[in-house]
Scaffold this motif. Sequence first.
Motif, mmCIF file in Angstrom:
data_model
loop_
_atom_site.group_PDB
_atom_site.id
_atom_site.type_symbol
_atom_site.label_atom_id
_atom_site.label_comp_id
_atom_site.label_asym_id
_atom_site.label_seq_id
_atom_site.Cartn_x
_atom_site.Cartn_y
_atom_site.Cartn_z
ATOM 1 N N ARG A 242 -17.044 8.209 -1.155
ATOM 2 C CA ARG A 242 -15.820 9.003 -1.019
ATOM 3 C C ARG A 242 -15.919 9.938 0.180
ATOM 4 O O ARG A 242 -17.002 10.387 0.555
ATOM 5 C CB ARG A 242 -15.583 9.820 -2.283
ATOM 6 N N MET A 243 -14.742 10.250 0.727
ATOM 7 C CA MET A 243 -14.724 11.189 1.845
ATOM 8 C C MET A 243 -15.076 12.575 1.336
ATOM 9 O O MET A 243 -14.479 13.065 0.382
ATOM 10 C CB MET A 243 -13.358 11.223 2.520
ATOM 11 N N ALA A 244 -16.077 13.191 1.966
ATOM 12 C CA ALA A 244 -16.480 14.546 1.593
ATOM 13 C C ALA A 244 -15.551 15.564 2.248
ATOM 14 O O ALA A 244 -15.050 16.472 1.588
ATOM 15 C CB ALA A 244 -17.922 14.794 2.009
ATOM 16 N N TYR A 245 -15.363 15.401 3.548
ATOM 17 C CA TYR A 245 -14.455 16.298 4.255
ATOM 18 C C TYR A 245 -14.058 15.676 5.587
ATOM 19 O O TYR A 245 -14.691 14.749 6.074
ATOM 20 C CB TYR A 245 -15.049 17.692 4.465
ATOM 21 N N ALA A 246 -12.989 16.205 6.149
ATOM 22 C CA ALA A 246 -12.566 15.827 7.499
ATOM 23 C C ALA A 246 -12.806 17.033 8.396
ATOM 24 O O ALA A 246 -12.598 18.180 7.990
ATOM 25 C CB ALA A 246 -11.099 15.437 7.537
ATOM 26 N N THR A 247 -13.299 16.761 9.595
ATOM 27 C CA THR A 247 -13.457 17.825 10.576
ATOM 28 C C THR A 247 -12.173 17.877 11.393
ATOM 29 O O THR A 247 -11.768 16.877 11.983
ATOM 30 C CB THR A 247 -14.668 17.562 11.480
ATOM 31 N N VAL A 248 -11.538 19.023 11.384
ATOM 32 C CA VAL A 248 -10.239 19.205 12.036
ATOM 33 C C VAL A 248 -10.391 20.222 13.158
ATOM 34 O O VAL A 248 -10.974 21.293 12.975
ATOM 35 C CB VAL A 248 -9.175 19.670 11.020
ATOM 36 N N SER A 249 -9.885 19.868 14.322
ATOM 37 C CA SER A 249 -9.887 20.746 15.487
ATOM 38 C C SER A 249 -8.577 21.522 15.504
ATOM 39 O O SER A 249 -7.498 20.934 15.406
ATOM 40 C CB SER A 249 -10.013 19.899 16.757
ATOM 41 N N SER B 18 -21.743 20.098 3.288
ATOM 42 C CA SER B 18 -20.565 19.959 2.419
ATOM 43 C C SER B 18 -19.561 21.027 2.824
ATOM 44 O O SER B 18 -19.903 22.016 3.457
ATOM 45 C CB SER B 18 -20.955 20.128 0.949
ATOM 46 N N ALA B 19 -18.317 20.785 2.471
ATOM 47 C CA ALA B 19 -17.254 21.745 2.786
ATOM 48 C C ALA B 19 -17.160 22.754 1.654
ATOM 49 O O ALA B 19 -17.073 22.373 0.485
ATOM 50 C CB ALA B 19 -15.926 21.021 2.970
ATOM 51 N N GLY B 20 -17.199 24.016 1.998
ATOM 52 C CA GLY B 20 -17.148 25.065 0.980
ATOM 53 C C GLY B 20 -15.737 25.357 0.502
ATOM 54 O O GLY B 20 -14.751 24.970 1.116
#
Length: 195
Positions: free
Chosen positions: A128-135, A184-186
Amino acid sequence: MEQAVQWIAPVTTSIAAVMVALNGGARLTGYGFIVFAIGSIAWSAYGWMTAQDNLLIQNLILLAINLLGIWRWLGRTARYEEGAEAASEEAETPMVSAAALAGLDAVDREGERIGSVVDAMIACDSGRMAYATVSVGGVGGVGEKLFAVPWRDLRISTDRVEVNSLASRLHRASGVEADHWPGSAGKDWDRPAAE
């Protein structure tokens, strides 16, 4: 003729470099390699006309590399993109290619464009996708902030990603380092730095 080739060669090479550097998908990159090939032919002709064998040989080699780029981007990769588009059109629910996720526009929950998706991190154990990095913000990477947005705070559509936050909040938040993304994304990924 020599003077015309003298202008065509650097102009086409410069245009092609911009097209490839934009990384605008298979078609734009493939067309960039076509323009590069035209530039290589022009440089080869100039090398032949001016008896510069090294310039001629170098650009014949570059022509072969550019032909490989045309095949890769307008042949192979373009077919993959078409396959992903066909799957999206035939699916009962909307789908987007994982490869196409990077580069999608990112909007806040009010629909205001805040930036774009840089990449996504997938957990190997669950798939599963943990997080997306967004600019967010900046121009061409200068002045941008990166955020590790948890999967639960994303809504993905075929043409954009909605981030469950507000642009004003993100501009005050600190984000993550470009060269050190978190494991991980908090929960507090978008908390303003002053809070």
